[in-house]
Design a protein around this motif. Structure first.
Motif, PDB file in Angstrom:
ATOM      1  N   THR A  83      -2.549  -5.769 -12.833  1.00 21.74           N
ATOM      2  CA  THR A  83      -3.414  -5.832 -14.006  1.00 21.74           C
ATOM      3  C   THR A  83      -3.514  -4.437 -14.624  1.00 21.74           C
ATOM      4  OG1 THR A  83      -4.671  -7.652 -13.026  1.00 21.74           O
ATOM      5  CG2 THR A  83      -5.707  -6.462 -14.861  1.00 21.74           C
ATOM      6  N   PRO A  84      -3.155  -4.308 -15.907  1.00 25.68           N
ATOM      7  CA  PRO A  84      -3.192  -2.985 -16.548  1.00 25.68           C
ATOM      8  C   PRO A  84      -4.581  -2.346 -16.485  1.00 25.68           C
ATOM      9  CG  PRO A  84      -2.054  -4.582 -17.934  1.00 25.68           C
ATOM     10  CD  PRO A  84      -2.681  -5.357 -16.804  1.00 25.68           C
ATOM     11  N   ASP A  85      -4.574  -1.027 -16.378  1.00 26.16           N
ATOM     12  CA  ASP A  85      -5.794  -0.213 -16.376  1.00 26.16           C
ATOM     13  C   ASP A  85      -6.739  -0.509 -15.222  1.00 26.16           C
ATOM     14  OD1 ASP A  85      -5.083   1.352 -18.583  1.00 26.16           O
ATOM     15  OD2 ASP A  85      -5.893  -0.125 -19.988  1.00 26.16           O
ATOM     16  N   ASN A  86      -6.236  -1.114 -14.161  1.00 27.75           N
ATOM     17  CA  ASN A  86      -7.018  -1.351 -12.951  1.00 27.75           C
ATOM     18  C   ASN A  86      -6.316  -0.662 -11.792  1.00 27.75           C
ATOM     19  OD1 ASN A  86      -9.319  -3.664 -13.158  1.00 27.75           O
ATOM     20  ND2 ASN A  86      -7.779  -3.859 -14.775  1.00 27.75           N
ATOM     21  N   TYR A  87      -7.118   0.010 -10.973  1.00 24.83           N
ATOM     22  CA  TYR A  87      -6.590   0.807  -9.870  1.00 24.83           C
ATOM     23  C   TYR A  87      -7.260   0.354  -8.586  1.00 24.83           C
ATOM     24  CZ  TYR A  87      -4.809   3.564 -13.700  1.00 24.83           C
ATOM     25  OH  TYR A  87      -4.144   3.962 -14.838  1.00 24.83           O
ATOM     26  N   LEU A  88      -6.456  -0.160  -7.665  1.00 21.44           N
ATOM     27  CA  LEU A  88      -6.967  -0.678  -6.406  1.00 21.44           C
ATOM     28  C   LEU A  88      -6.393   0.146  -5.265  1.00 21.44           C
ATOM     29  CD1 LEU A  88      -6.409  -3.278  -8.469  1.00 21.44           C
ATOM     30  CD2 LEU A  88      -7.592  -4.401  -6.603  1.00 21.44           C
ATOM     31  N   PHE A  89      -7.280   0.594  -4.391  1.00 21.40           N
ATOM     32  CA  PHE A  89      -6.886   1.461  -3.281  1.00 21.40           C
ATOM     33  C   PHE A  89      -7.419   0.929  -1.962  1.00 21.40           C
ATOM     34  CE2 PHE A  89      -7.272   4.145  -7.026  1.00 21.40           C
ATOM     35  CZ  PHE A  89      -6.065   4.822  -7.013  1.00 21.40           C
ATOM     36  N   GLU A  90      -6.661   1.190  -0.935  1.00 19.28           N
ATOM     37  CA  GLU A  90      -7.161   0.996   0.415  1.00 19.28           C
ATOM     38  C   GLU A  90      -7.737   2.329   0.872  1.00 19.28           C
ATOM     39  OE1 GLU A  90      -4.451  -1.018   3.194  1.00 19.28           O
ATOM     40  OE2 GLU A  90      -3.327  -1.656   1.400  1.00 19.28           O
ATOM     41  N   ILE A  91      -8.850   2.272   1.555  1.00 18.02           N
ATOM     42  CA  ILE A  91      -9.426   3.455   2.196  1.00 18.02           C
ATOM     43  C   ILE A  91      -8.849   3.445   3.606  1.00 18.02           C
ATOM     44  CG2 ILE A  91     -11.542   4.586   2.946  1.00 18.02           C
ATOM     45  CD1 ILE A  91     -12.998   2.915   0.746  1.00 18.02           C
ATOM     46  N   ARG A  92      -8.047   4.463   3.914  1.00 15.52           N
ATOM     47  CA  ARG A  92      -7.346   4.503   5.196  1.00 15.52           C
ATOM     48  C   ARG A  92      -7.945   5.595   6.080  1.00 15.52           C
ATOM     49  NH1 ARG A  92      -2.151   2.013   4.279  1.00 15.52           N
ATOM     50  NH2 ARG A  92      -2.055   1.937   6.539  1.00 15.52           N
TER      51      ARG A  92
ATOM     52  N   MET B 264      -9.394  12.021   9.152  1.00 15.84           N
ATOM     53  CA  MET B 264      -9.508  12.300   7.741  1.00 15.84           C
ATOM     54  C   MET B 264      -9.253  11.024   6.956  1.00 15.84           C
ATOM     55  SD  MET B 264      -7.479  15.105   5.512  1.00 15.84           S
ATOM     56  CE  MET B 264      -8.576  16.067   4.525  1.00 15.84           C
ATOM     57  N   THR B 265      -9.954  10.813   5.898  1.00 12.88           N
ATOM     58  CA  THR B 265      -9.859   9.618   5.069  1.00 12.88           C
ATOM     59  C   THR B 265      -8.851   9.828   3.947  1.00 12.88           C
ATOM     60  OG1 THR B 265     -12.189   9.202   5.515  1.00 12.88           O
ATOM     61  CG2 THR B 265     -11.213   8.024   3.675  1.00 12.88           C
ATOM     62  N   PHE B 266      -8.074   8.784   3.648  1.00 11.16           N
ATOM     63  CA  PHE B 266      -7.087   8.834   2.573  1.00 11.16           C
ATOM     64  C   PHE B 266      -7.223   7.599   1.695  1.00 11.16           C
ATOM     65  CE2 PHE B 266      -5.247  11.600   5.703  1.00 11.16           C
ATOM     66  CZ  PHE B 266      -4.641  12.601   4.958  1.00 11.16           C
ATOM     67  N   LEU B 267      -7.055   7.785   0.401  1.00  7.15           N
ATOM     68  CA  LEU B 267      -6.925   6.657  -0.517  1.00  7.15           C
ATOM     69  C   LEU B 267      -5.441   6.420  -0.707  1.00  7.15           C
ATOM     70  CD1 LEU B 267      -9.424   7.056  -3.505  1.00  7.15           C
ATOM     71  CD2 LEU B 267      -9.592   5.586  -1.509  1.00  7.15           C
ATOM     72  N   SER B 268      -5.019   5.184  -0.561  1.00 11.92           N
ATOM     73  CA  SER B 268      -3.619   4.859  -0.842  1.00 11.92           C
ATOM     74  C   SER B 268      -3.584   3.596  -1.693  1.00 11.92           C
ATOM     75  CB  SER B 268      -2.822   4.672   0.450  1.00 11.92           C
ATOM     76  OG  SER B 268      -3.350   3.619   1.220  1.00 11.92           O
ATOM     77  N   ALA B 269      -2.588   3.513  -2.545  1.00 10.37           N
ATOM     78  CA  ALA B 269      -2.452   2.343  -3.413  1.00 10.37           C
ATOM     79  C   ALA B 269      -2.485   1.084  -2.552  1.00 10.37           C
ATOM     80  CB  ALA B 269      -1.155   2.427  -4.196  1.00 10.37           C
ATOM     81  N   MET B 270      -3.217   0.083  -3.025  1.00 11.24           N
ATOM     82  CA  MET B 270      -3.341  -1.151  -2.256  1.00 11.24           C
ATOM     83  C   MET B 270      -1.970  -1.815  -2.128  1.00 11.24           C
ATOM     84  SD  MET B 270      -5.992  -4.330  -2.811  1.00 11.24           S
ATOM     85  CE  MET B 270      -7.431  -3.280  -2.535  1.00 11.24           C
ATOM     86  N   ARG B 271      -1.688  -2.225  -0.911  1.00  8.79           N
ATOM     87  CA  ARG B 271      -0.423  -2.911  -0.623  1.00  8.79           C
ATOM     88  C   ARG B 271      -0.514  -4.375  -1.044  1.00  8.79           C
ATOM     89  NH1 ARG B 271      -0.610  -2.363   5.455  1.00  8.79           N
ATOM     90  NH2 ARG B 271      -2.806  -2.426   4.911  1.00  8.79           N
ATOM     91  N   ASP B 272       0.632  -4.928  -1.458  1.00  4.70           N
ATOM     92  CA  ASP B 272       0.708  -6.356  -1.797  1.00  4.70           C
ATOM     93  C   ASP B 272       0.239  -7.219  -0.635  1.00  4.70           C
ATOM     94  OD1 ASP B 272       1.793  -5.877  -4.334  1.00  4.70           O
ATOM     95  OD2 ASP B 272       3.853  -5.991  -3.596  1.00  4.70           O
ATOM     96  N   THR B 273       0.546  -6.794   0.576  1.00  3.12           N
ATOM     97  CA  THR B 273       0.184  -7.589   1.756  1.00  3.12           C
ATOM     98  C   THR B 273      -1.315  -7.567   2.034  1.00  3.12           C
ATOM     99  OG1 THR B 273       0.655  -5.683   3.185  1.00  3.12           O
ATOM    100  CG2 THR B 273       2.437  -7.305   2.869  1.00  3.12           C
ATOM    101  N   PHE B 274      -2.019  -6.539   1.545  1.00  2.00           N
ATOM    102  CA  PHE B 274      -3.465  -6.438   1.757  1.00  2.00           C
ATOM    103  C   PHE B 274      -4.254  -7.145   0.659  1.00  2.00           C
ATOM    104  CE2 PHE B 274      -7.594  -4.277   1.383  1.00  2.00           C
ATOM    105  CZ  PHE B 274      -8.077  -4.485   2.671  1.00  2.00           C
ATOM    106  N   TYR B 275      -3.663  -7.295  -0.521  1.00  2.00           N
ATOM    107  CA  TYR B 275      -4.392  -7.842  -1.670  1.00  2.00           C
ATOM    108  C   TYR B 275      -5.061  -9.192  -1.395  1.00  2.00           C
ATOM    109  CZ  TYR B 275      -5.646  -9.319  -6.336  1.00  2.00           C
ATOM    110  OH  TYR B 275      -6.349  -9.766  -7.427  1.00  2.00           O
ATOM    111  N   PRO B 276      -4.408 -10.165  -0.750  1.00  2.00           N
ATOM    112  CA  PRO B 276      -5.092 -11.441  -0.491  1.00  2.00           C
ATOM    113  C   PRO B 276      -6.369 -11.281   0.351  1.00  2.00           C
ATOM    114  CG  PRO B 276      -2.741 -11.704  -0.186  1.00  2.00           C
ATOM    115  CD  PRO B 276      -2.998 -10.220  -0.340  1.00  2.00           C
TER     116      PRO B 276
END
Length: 159
Positions: free
Chosen positions: A56-65, A1-13
């Motif tokens: 960054t305000p009003d921006n939403y970044l997710f990892e697809i897990r 099953m696929t999950f959206l989770s808030a992007m981790r600081d470690t994944f952002y780069p």
């Protein structure tokens, strides 16, 4: 099953580097940009859109897990915009890594994203798709997205 989770600081780069590369390549491939300065231009545009990175305000970044605590299969980023008093979401980027493609992760991510957008009280979701990306166009159409405009360009040779 696929999950959206808030992007981790470690994944952002990794996200940032991949996005810069992909956006530059797509713009060169579509004929919008020249190869010579595409990476610098891409990095500048993304830095302008995400000046505070994940904060960054009003921006939403997710990892697809792949699962709630599973592997990262890709990512999706949207921002809140307002036009004529109507607040909506605009998807700047969605990417599923090659080894996870054709497994339903993008479709599931979009459906979960719609719930998050509704939860923010936004009225619609928009996105841009490069004309040559027929697979993405097919996915978006199957999810109910419809074209609203078409930008056309004619390259002129120097004479």
């Amino acid at each position: 099953m696929t999950f959206l989770s808030a992007m981790r600081d470690t994944f952002y780069p990794q996200f940032f580097d991949q996005l810069v590369s992909d956006y530059a390549r797509e713009n060169v491939s579509s004929g919008r940009w020249q190869q010579e300065n595409a990476l610098i231009r891409s990095q500048g545009e993304i830095t302008r859109l995400l000046p505070q990175g994940l904060a960054t305000p009003d921006n939403y970044l997710f990892e697809i897990r792949t699962e709630a605590d599973g592997e990262t299969a890709g990512y999706i980023w949207f921002a809140v915009s307002e036009r004529q008093g109507e607040r909506s979401a605009f998807i700047y980027e969605v990417s599923v890594f090659p080894q996870f493609r054709r497994q339903g992760h993008a479709r599931a991510a979009f459906l979960q994203l719609e719930e998050k957008v509704r939860g923010l009280g936004l009225t619609s979701v928009g996105l841009n798709v490069f004309y040559k990306n027929s697979a993405a166009q097919a996915l978006y159409s199957s999810l109910g997205y419809a074209p609203t405009n078409l930008t056309m360009v004619k390259a002129l040779s120097a004479e």
